[in-house]
Every structure is written in C-alpha cells, then in structure tokens.
Motif scaffolding. Sequence first.
Motif, PDB file in Angstrom:
ATOM      1  N   GLY A 244      24.942  49.459  38.812  1.00  0.00           N
ATOM      2  CA  GLY A 244      24.706  49.451  40.244  1.00  0.00           C
ATOM      3  C   GLY A 244      24.107  48.161  40.751  1.00  0.00           C
ATOM      4  O   GLY A 244      23.102  48.190  41.473  1.00  0.00           O
ATOM      5  N   HIS A 245      24.737  47.030  40.406  1.00  0.00           N
ATOM      6  CA  HIS A 245      24.212  45.723  40.791  1.00  0.00           C
ATOM      7  C   HIS A 245      25.211  44.976  41.662  1.00  0.00           C
ATOM      8  O   HIS A 245      26.420  45.212  41.579  1.00  0.00           O
ATOM      9  N   VAL A 246      24.685  44.079  42.480  1.00  0.00           N
ATOM     10  CA  VAL A 246      25.518  43.228  43.336  1.00  0.00           C
ATOM     11  C   VAL A 246      24.925  41.831  43.350  1.00  0.00           C
ATOM     12  O   VAL A 246      23.742  41.641  43.031  1.00  0.00           O
ATOM     13  N   PRO A 247      25.712  40.806  43.734  1.00  0.00           N
ATOM     14  CA  PRO A 247      25.145  39.470  43.894  1.00  0.00           C
ATOM     15  C   PRO A 247      24.049  39.466  44.957  1.00  0.00           C
ATOM     16  O   PRO A 247      24.138  40.184  45.961  1.00  0.00           O
ATOM     17  N   ALA A 248      23.064  38.657  44.763  1.00  0.00           N
ATOM     18  CA  ALA A 248      21.945  38.592  45.716  1.00  0.00           C
ATOM     19  C   ALA A 248      22.414  38.213  47.113  1.00  0.00           C
ATOM     20  O   ALA A 248      21.801  38.609  48.112  1.00  0.00           O
ATOM     21  N   TYR A 279      16.170  48.157  36.583  1.00  0.00           N
ATOM     22  CA  TYR A 279      16.187  46.727  36.925  1.00  0.00           C
ATOM     23  C   TYR A 279      15.562  46.526  38.300  1.00  0.00           C
ATOM     24  O   TYR A 279      15.687  47.374  39.183  1.00  0.00           O
ATOM     25  N   GLY A 280      14.921  45.368  38.490  1.00  0.00           N
ATOM     26  CA  GLY A 280      14.198  45.168  39.734  1.00  0.00           C
ATOM     27  C   GLY A 280      14.519  43.895  40.483  1.00  0.00           C
ATOM     28  O   GLY A 280      13.932  43.625  41.524  1.00  0.00           O
ATOM     29  N   ALA A 281      15.471  43.085  39.990  1.00  0.00           N
ATOM     30  CA  ALA A 281      15.812  41.825  40.653  1.00  0.00           C
ATOM     31  C   ALA A 281      16.521  42.095  41.974  1.00  0.00           C
ATOM     32  O   ALA A 281      16.983  43.208  42.252  1.00  0.00           O
ATOM     33  N   ASP A 287      16.345  47.574  43.907  1.00  0.00           N
ATOM     34  CA  ASP A 287      16.283  46.820  45.157  1.00  0.00           C
ATOM     35  C   ASP A 287      17.183  47.449  46.215  1.00  0.00           C
ATOM     36  O   ASP A 287      16.764  47.619  47.379  1.00  0.00           O
ATOM     37  N   LEU A 288      18.388  47.826  45.848  1.00  0.00           N
ATOM     38  CA  LEU A 288      19.332  48.380  46.820  1.00  0.00           C
ATOM     39  C   LEU A 288      18.862  49.734  47.338  1.00  0.00           C
ATOM     40  O   LEU A 288      18.995  50.034  48.530  1.00  0.00           O
ATOM     41  N   GLN A 289      18.304  50.556  46.461  1.00  0.00           N
ATOM     42  CA  GLN A 289      17.780  51.845  46.922  1.00  0.00           C
ATOM     43  C   GLN A 289      16.588  51.647  47.846  1.00  0.00           C
ATOM     44  O   GLN A 289      16.429  52.386  48.835  1.00  0.00           O
ATOM     45  N   ARG A 290      15.767  50.651  47.565  1.00  0.00           N
ATOM     46  CA  ARG A 290      14.640  50.360  48.436  1.00  0.00           C
ATOM     47  C   ARG A 290      15.115  49.951  49.831  1.00  0.00           C
ATOM     48  O   ARG A 290      14.426  50.174  50.837  1.00  0.00           O
ATOM     49  N   ARG A 291      16.307  49.379  49.888  1.00  0.00           N
ATOM     50  CA  ARG A 291      16.875  48.955  51.171  1.00  0.00           C
ATOM     51  C   ARG A 291      17.692  50.052  51.850  1.00  0.00           C
ATOM     52  O   ARG A 291      18.331  49.795  52.876  1.00  0.00           O
ATOM     53  N   GLY A 292      17.697  51.260  51.266  1.00  0.00           N
ATOM     54  CA  GLY A 292      18.313  52.404  51.935  1.00  0.00           C
ATOM     55  C   GLY A 292      19.620  52.899  51.355  1.00  0.00           C
ATOM     56  O   GLY A 292      20.180  53.889  51.860  1.00  0.00           O
TER      57      GLY A 292
END
Length: 329
Positions: A244-248, A279-281, A287-292
């Motif tokens: 579940g990762h994406v480019p920054a 992962y937390g980067a 990070d994405l879940q924190r953003r909704g």
Amino acid sequence: MSVALFTLGGTIAMAGRAPDRRAGDGVARLTGAELTAAVPGLADAGAPLDVRDTHAVPSAHLTYRQVLDLVADASRAVAAGARGVVVTQGTDTLEETAFLVDLVWPHAEPFVLTGAMRNPTLAGPDGPANLLAAVRVAASPAARDLGALIVFNDEIHAARWARKTHSTSTATIASPNAGPLGHVVEGRVRLLTSPPRREPLPVPAEPSAARVALYTVTFDDDGLLLDGVAEHHDGLILAGFGVGHVPATLVPALGDLAARMPVVLTSRSGSGSVLRNTYGAAGSETDLQRRGLINGGLLDPYKAKVLLRTLLANGAGREDIAAAFARLG
C-alpha cells in the motif's frame, strides 16, 4: 427440487461464426438447451435443470443492472423451490460479477457461477466439465450457506477470493489468498472448509448512480491522471505498490481527494493484504491512512471497486464505508 440454470454468453457458449450474422456481433451462441445437451452425465448430477437463457453477450458487456436483475430472477427461482442456482458466463468479468452477487445474495441456497476457456469448436473444450461440476455443487447440501461460488476445473472457490489469473489457461480461476474451498472428485462435492457467511448488503435501486474510478500507481508516476477525478466520480480505488505505498509526489493530491470523497487503498500485487502500520515514510500505508485513505485489506482493486460502488449506490457515508471495508476486506 430443481437447479435453476441461467445461461449468458461467453466462451462457454461460443459456436463459431453465425453464417447469416443474425447474431448482432456475428457470433453463433449455444442456447441453454444446446449447452446442456453437450454435457455427458448431466441428467445424473443430482437435480433436474430449469434452463433459462438471458443476456447472451460477452461478459465484458455486462452491467451492474443486468447482474442485479439476474440476482432478482435467481431469488424468484429459489422462492419457487429451486435448491440452487448456476450461471454460465464469460470469464473476463467473472470475478467481479461473482463478488457483486456474493455481496447481495441473501439465500442459503448456493449461487454458482462458471464458464470456460476453450469454446466448443476447439479440441478439449472445458465448458461441459465445468457446467457439470457447477450443477453438482449447486445441488449439494454441503454448499449451502456459502454465498456465491465459482466452480472451475473441478475446484470450488469462494467468490470473495477468486480471481482470473491467466488469460488462456483452463486453470485460470484461483484464490491466491485462501485457496479453493473444496473440489468435485468422482462426481462428489468435497468441501474442505466453510468460511462464515456475512450479512448481505441491500441491492442498490440505482447502481449507475455511483461512479467509482480505479487508479493504478506505476513507477515514477506523475499523478496527472488524478486531476479531475473528484469532478466526475464519487469514489476512488487506489491500487498502490506492494503493501500500500505510493510515490511521495502523489501524497498531496491523494490527501486532497480523500478529503472530498472515499479513497480506498488496495494493492496492485494480486495477492496479500494492504498493511496498516508497518511503514511510516511519506507515501506509506500509515501516512496515507493518516491523510484519510481507507484500508482495503485483502480485497484486490477490482473487488474493492465493486464493493465501494455498491456502498455508494446505497447511500453509505464515509464511516459506514470504512466499517464495511474493515468487515469485508
């Protein structure tokens, strides 16, 4: 008690070209009577068949409305005494139609879908064997309370986990995260495991009322295709890398979209779950879940799209959508 057989189009029903092109696309298709006549042993499969022809089109042409209307017809057949339902269709969208059926099917009676990879004009067509196995499963008491199933290559798969994994192989249907629920062996239905049923969702009155986009993240992605998504869609499925990762570079746009509409995070990998807090980067699942963004769990992008569209068409809000993905993903 009979098994209701609904025959759609697809490879299983292809009979070459129509010489007079009376078929709209020039393809000759077998009727349900013709299809069943080509199956040795079908009369001894455990129940008589009530054969009904409907929507004789390639599965790529099917719509939510047609599939939900088919569910309604199948429900009426069960109410009239059918002990199970079998649907034959093309495999192109089989994993999606089966999952849609599974989301809304309210009955204990099995709803079994099948198809074929080799049409009847080729050597070794697999349609007859798949249809015979599907009827045996639909007629079996062991298959009750399992929701929608896909029966293919003598394997029994739960619709919620099954996927088309190969473009041409007769063993194309697999469940990467779970494996088959069982097998048909010497005509006997052998269930090895029985996952618990989940409460069915309401059938949307207007499934076309909700529009859901699917965006697959790719290497060095510039994210330009995300522009304007919220103007034309009610929700977004994001197929991210790995867990579940994406480019920054995509993070700000995804955060903005998540503030405006449900955005569900899935994996493009084909199997395995999206993680929650490993992962937390920037651009990680945390990070994405924190953003909704909503965690899609084990659901692949295609099934997540079916679920999100169904929920939105039923008027679900963000909290209800997040709860549904936590329950079904």
